[in-house]
Design a protein around this motif. Structure first.
Motif, PDB file in Angstrom:
ATOM      1  N   THR A  93      -9.730   2.626   4.675  1.00  0.00           N
ATOM      2  CA  THR A  93     -10.025   1.601   5.670  1.00  0.00           C
ATOM      3  C   THR A  93     -10.118   0.246   4.975  1.00  0.00           C
ATOM      4  OG1 THR A  93     -11.213   3.137   7.097  1.00  0.00           O
ATOM      5  CG2 THR A  93     -11.672   0.792   7.408  1.00  0.00           C
ATOM      6  N   LEU A  94      -9.379  -0.737   5.497  1.00  0.00           N
ATOM      7  CA  LEU A  94      -9.460  -2.110   5.009  1.00  0.00           C
ATOM      8  C   LEU A  94     -10.620  -2.768   5.744  1.00  0.00           C
ATOM      9  CD1 LEU A  94      -7.753  -3.807   2.991  1.00  0.00           C
ATOM     10  CD2 LEU A  94      -6.564  -4.754   4.956  1.00  0.00           C
ATOM     11  N   GLY A  95     -11.783  -2.798   5.083  1.00  0.00           N
ATOM     12  CA  GLY A  95     -13.044  -3.142   5.721  1.00  0.00           C
ATOM     13  C   GLY A  95     -13.049  -4.352   6.636  1.00  0.00           C
ATOM     14  N   PRO A  96     -12.632  -5.537   6.179  1.00  0.00           N
ATOM     15  CA  PRO A  96     -12.747  -6.741   7.013  1.00  0.00           C
ATOM     16  C   PRO A  96     -11.978  -6.657   8.330  1.00  0.00           C
ATOM     17  CG  PRO A  96     -12.399  -7.336   4.722  1.00  0.00           C
ATOM     18  CD  PRO A  96     -12.217  -5.860   4.812  1.00  0.00           C
ATOM     19  N   THR A  97     -10.880  -5.879   8.378  1.00  0.00           N
ATOM     20  CA  THR A  97     -10.138  -5.741   9.630  1.00  0.00           C
ATOM     21  C   THR A  97     -10.430  -4.407  10.302  1.00  0.00           C
ATOM     22  OG1 THR A  97      -8.194  -4.683   8.622  1.00  0.00           O
ATOM     23  CG2 THR A  97      -8.258  -7.102   8.622  1.00  0.00           C
ATOM     24  N   ASN A  98     -11.131  -3.517   9.594  1.00  0.00           N
ATOM     25  CA  ASN A  98     -11.486  -2.193  10.097  1.00  0.00           C
ATOM     26  C   ASN A  98     -10.255  -1.379  10.479  1.00  0.00           C
ATOM     27  OD1 ASN A  98     -13.662  -0.426  10.424  1.00  0.00           O
ATOM     28  ND2 ASN A  98     -13.602  -0.649  12.640  1.00  0.00           N
ATOM     29  N   GLY A  99      -9.132  -1.659   9.820  1.00  0.00           N
ATOM     30  CA  GLY A  99      -7.901  -0.923  10.081  1.00  0.00           C
ATOM     31  C   GLY A  99      -7.609   0.063   8.966  1.00  0.00           C
ATOM     32  N   ARG A 100      -6.893   1.122   9.325  1.00  0.00           N
ATOM     33  CA  ARG A 100      -6.543   2.147   8.351  1.00  0.00           C
ATOM     34  C   ARG A 100      -5.211   1.827   7.676  1.00  0.00           C
ATOM     35  NH1 ARG A 100     -10.110   5.460   6.369  1.00  0.00           N
ATOM     36  NH2 ARG A 100      -8.935   7.411   6.520  1.00  0.00           N
ATOM     37  N   ALA A 101      -5.001   2.388   6.493  1.00  0.00           N
ATOM     38  CA  ALA A 101      -3.766   2.210   5.742  1.00  0.00           C
ATOM     39  C   ALA A 101      -3.581   3.422   4.839  1.00  0.00           C
ATOM     40  CB  ALA A 101      -3.798   0.921   4.927  1.00  0.00           C
ATOM     41  N   ILE A 102      -2.414   3.499   4.204  1.00  0.00           N
ATOM     42  CA  ILE A 102      -2.089   4.640   3.338  1.00  0.00           C
ATOM     43  C   ILE A 102      -1.460   4.126   2.050  1.00  0.00           C
ATOM     44  CG2 ILE A 102      -0.585   6.670   3.042  1.00  0.00           C
ATOM     45  CD1 ILE A 102      -0.705   7.059   6.070  1.00  0.00           C
ATOM     46  N   ILE A 103      -1.852   4.735   0.939  1.00  0.00           N
ATOM     47  CA  ILE A 103      -1.122   4.553  -0.316  1.00  0.00           C
ATOM     48  C   ILE A 103      -0.654   5.932  -0.759  1.00  0.00           C
ATOM     49  CG2 ILE A 103      -3.252   4.642  -1.714  1.00  0.00           C
ATOM     50  CD1 ILE A 103      -1.787   2.716  -3.679  1.00  0.00           C
ATOM     51  N   ASP A 104       0.635   6.051  -1.037  1.00  0.00           N
ATOM     52  CA  ASP A 104       1.220   7.331  -1.435  1.00  0.00           C
ATOM     53  C   ASP A 104       1.856   7.189  -2.803  1.00  0.00           C
ATOM     54  OD1 ASP A 104       2.493  10.123  -0.672  1.00  0.00           O
ATOM     55  OD2 ASP A 104       4.130   8.888  -1.455  1.00  0.00           O
ATOM     56  N   LEU A 105       1.549   8.138  -3.684  1.00  0.00           N
ATOM     57  CA  LEU A 105       2.140   8.172  -5.023  1.00  0.00           C
ATOM     58  C   LEU A 105       3.120   9.329  -5.093  1.00  0.00           C
ATOM     59  CD1 LEU A 105      -1.143   7.397  -5.339  1.00  0.00           C
ATOM     60  CD2 LEU A 105      -0.411   7.058  -7.674  1.00  0.00           C
ATOM     61  N   ALA A 106       4.368   9.030  -5.445  1.00  0.00           N
ATOM     62  CA  ALA A 106       5.378  10.083  -5.554  1.00  0.00           C
ATOM     63  C   ALA A 106       4.928  11.127  -6.564  1.00  0.00           C
ATOM     64  CB  ALA A 106       6.719   9.473  -5.956  1.00  0.00           C
ATOM     65  N   MET A 107       5.234  12.386  -6.294  1.00  0.00           N
ATOM     66  CA  MET A 107       4.759  13.467  -7.148  1.00  0.00           C
ATOM     67  C   MET A 107       5.234  13.353  -8.592  1.00  0.00           C
ATOM     68  SD  MET A 107       2.772  14.757  -5.056  1.00  0.00           S
ATOM     69  CE  MET A 107       2.118  16.113  -6.017  1.00  0.00           C
ATOM     70  N   PRO A 108       6.462  12.876  -8.893  1.00  0.00           N
ATOM     71  CA  PRO A 108       6.822  12.687 -10.310  1.00  0.00           C
ATOM     72  C   PRO A 108       5.888  11.718 -11.025  1.00  0.00           C
ATOM     73  CG  PRO A 108       8.792  12.639  -8.952  1.00  0.00           C
ATOM     74  CD  PRO A 108       7.627  12.648  -8.001  1.00  0.00           C
ATOM     75  N   VAL A 109       5.427  10.679 -10.320  1.00  0.00           N
ATOM     76  CA  VAL A 109       4.476   9.741 -10.922  1.00  0.00           C
ATOM     77  C   VAL A 109       3.148  10.444 -11.183  1.00  0.00           C
ATOM     78  CG1 VAL A 109       3.181   7.605 -10.564  1.00  0.00           C
ATOM     79  CG2 VAL A 109       5.569   7.738  -9.831  1.00  0.00           C
ATOM     80  N   VAL A 110       2.716  11.245 -10.213  1.00  0.00           N
ATOM     81  CA  VAL A 110       1.442  11.951 -10.345  1.00  0.00           C
ATOM     82  C   VAL A 110       1.464  12.904 -11.537  1.00  0.00           C
ATOM     83  CG1 VAL A 110      -0.079  13.649  -9.239  1.00  0.00           C
ATOM     84  CG2 VAL A 110       0.887  11.769  -7.891  1.00  0.00           C
ATOM     85  N   PHE A 111       2.476  13.769 -11.613  1.00  0.00           N
ATOM     86  CA  PHE A 111       2.515  14.776 -12.675  1.00  0.00           C
ATOM     87  C   PHE A 111       2.746  14.155 -14.049  1.00  0.00           C
ATOM     88  CE2 PHE A 111       3.899  17.709  -9.095  1.00  0.00           C
ATOM     89  CZ  PHE A 111       2.636  18.275  -8.958  1.00  0.00           C
ATOM     90  N   GLY A 112       3.540  13.077 -14.104  1.00  0.00           N
ATOM     91  CA  GLY A 112       3.719  12.392 -15.383  1.00  0.00           C
ATOM     92  C   GLY A 112       2.431  11.752 -15.858  1.00  0.00           C
ATOM     93  N   LEU A 113       1.703  11.163 -14.920  1.00  0.00           N
ATOM     94  CA  LEU A 113       0.430  10.524 -15.244  1.00  0.00           C
ATOM     95  C   LEU A 113      -0.589  11.543 -15.733  1.00  0.00           C
ATOM     96  CD1 LEU A 113      -1.324   7.935 -15.148  1.00  0.00           C
ATOM     97  CD2 LEU A 113      -1.766   8.434 -12.747  1.00  0.00           C
ATOM     98  N   VAL A 114      -0.708  12.659 -15.018  1.00  0.00           N
ATOM     99  CA  VAL A 114      -1.670  13.699 -15.409  1.00  0.00           C
ATOM    100  C   VAL A 114      -1.298  14.292 -16.763  1.00  0.00           C
ATOM    101  CG1 VAL A 114      -2.555  15.992 -14.822  1.00  0.00           C
ATOM    102  CG2 VAL A 114      -2.346  14.250 -13.036  1.00  0.00           C
ATOM    103  N   ASP A 115      -0.011  14.534 -16.970  1.00  0.00           N
ATOM    104  CA  ASP A 115       0.444  15.100 -18.243  1.00  0.00           C
ATOM    105  C   ASP A 115       0.080  14.180 -19.409  1.00  0.00           C
ATOM    106  OD1 ASP A 115       2.218  17.085 -19.781  1.00  0.00           O
ATOM    107  OD2 ASP A 115       3.180  15.162 -20.229  1.00  0.00           O
ATOM    108  N   ARG A 116       0.259  12.889 -19.218  1.00  0.00           N
ATOM    109  CA  ARG A 116      -0.046  11.937 -20.294  1.00  0.00           C
ATOM    110  C   ARG A 116      -1.544  11.867 -20.557  1.00  0.00           C
ATOM    111  NH1 ARG A 116       1.885   9.651 -24.869  1.00  0.00           N
ATOM    112  NH2 ARG A 116       0.956   7.594 -25.217  1.00  0.00           N
ATOM    113  N   ILE A 117      -2.352  11.881 -19.488  1.00  0.00           N
ATOM    114  CA  ILE A 117      -3.807  11.808 -19.649  1.00  0.00           C
ATOM    115  C   ILE A 117      -4.332  13.021 -20.414  1.00  0.00           C
ATOM    116  CG2 ILE A 117      -5.995  11.926 -18.361  1.00  0.00           C
ATOM    117  CD1 ILE A 117      -4.709  10.079 -16.289  1.00  0.00           C
TER     118      ILE A 117
END
Length: 219
Positions: A93-117
């Motif tokens: 939720t974007l508080g000042p406007t009280n509206g919802r939104a989405i951020i999506d991370l592509a799975m290759p980004v997710v698995f590459g990030l986790v692997d590196r961490i």
């Protein structure tokens, strides 16, 4: 005779149909936000791309490039259909406007990030699409928390609000369960291209039109 000719020309001019300028309108992809406002939103989120690149670089301990790929207006239905299943999508939720939104991370980004961490090379090549484990969800939760702070810094000049204002952050791995607006509603879609050695993919931000609408005049 001269006066008669001029009179005929004036009469012909009055009878000449007015030229009408026709602008095409795509009812399937209606434009709710003006071109200038879209351009300002793109410039605004170029700053998010820089902040997000710094966050990912810190998490992966290597240089990660993040560039704004595109900004567009589409329908919520088409955005949801574009996401992978399973996905790594966070509603908030974007508080000042009280509206919802989405951020999506592509799975290759997710698995590459986790692997590196976890000490790997940070490559997602050869990794099959699958649900994240609980451990991976925990890692991504910490990364997204810092990403949300980057997004707050991005919106702060427009919203004129100090301190944290993005809240109600929820992970969803099935895009069909993302219910932040009606399917035919217009959304503003921003995509960012993430690149690092052995890793590439898109991160997308989706704002239903009514989420930034109260502050569009400030753009």
């Amino acid at each position: 005779e001269l006066r008669a000719r001029k009179a005929r020309e004036r009469a012909a001019g009055r009878r000449r149909p007015r030229e009408v300028v026709v602008h095409p309108y795509d009812f399937k992809h209606p434009a709710r936000v003006s071109h200038d406002q879209m351009h300002t939103l793109e410039n605004l989120h170029d700053n998010f791309a820089r902040l997000f690149a710094s966050t990912l670089s810190g998490a992966m301990r290597r240089v990660v490039d993040v560039d704004t790929a595109f900004i567009d207006q589409t329908t919520y239905r088409e955005y949801i259909l574009s996401l992978s299943n399973p996905s790594c999508s966070y509603e908030f939720t974007l508080g000042p406007t009280n509206g919802r939104a989405i951020i999506d991370l592509a799975m290759p980004v997710v698995f590459g990030l986790v692997d590196r961490i976890f000490g790997g090379t940070g490559s997602s090549r050869g990794v099959d699409a699958r649900l994240m484990t609980q451990t991976e969800m925990g890692i991504m939760g910490r990364v997204v928390k810092r990403t949300v702070q980057d997004l707050e810094r991005t919106w702060e000049p427009i919203l004129d609000v100090g301190g944290p204002f993005i809240h109600d952050i929820e992970l969803e791995t099935n895009p069909e369960f993302l219910q932040i607006t009606a399917a035919p509603e217009v959304v503003i879609l921003l995509a960012f291209e993430v690149n690092a050695p052995g890793l590439s993919g898109l991160v997308s931000l989706c704002y239903p039109f009514w989420t930034p609408e109260p502050v569009l005049h400030r753009l």
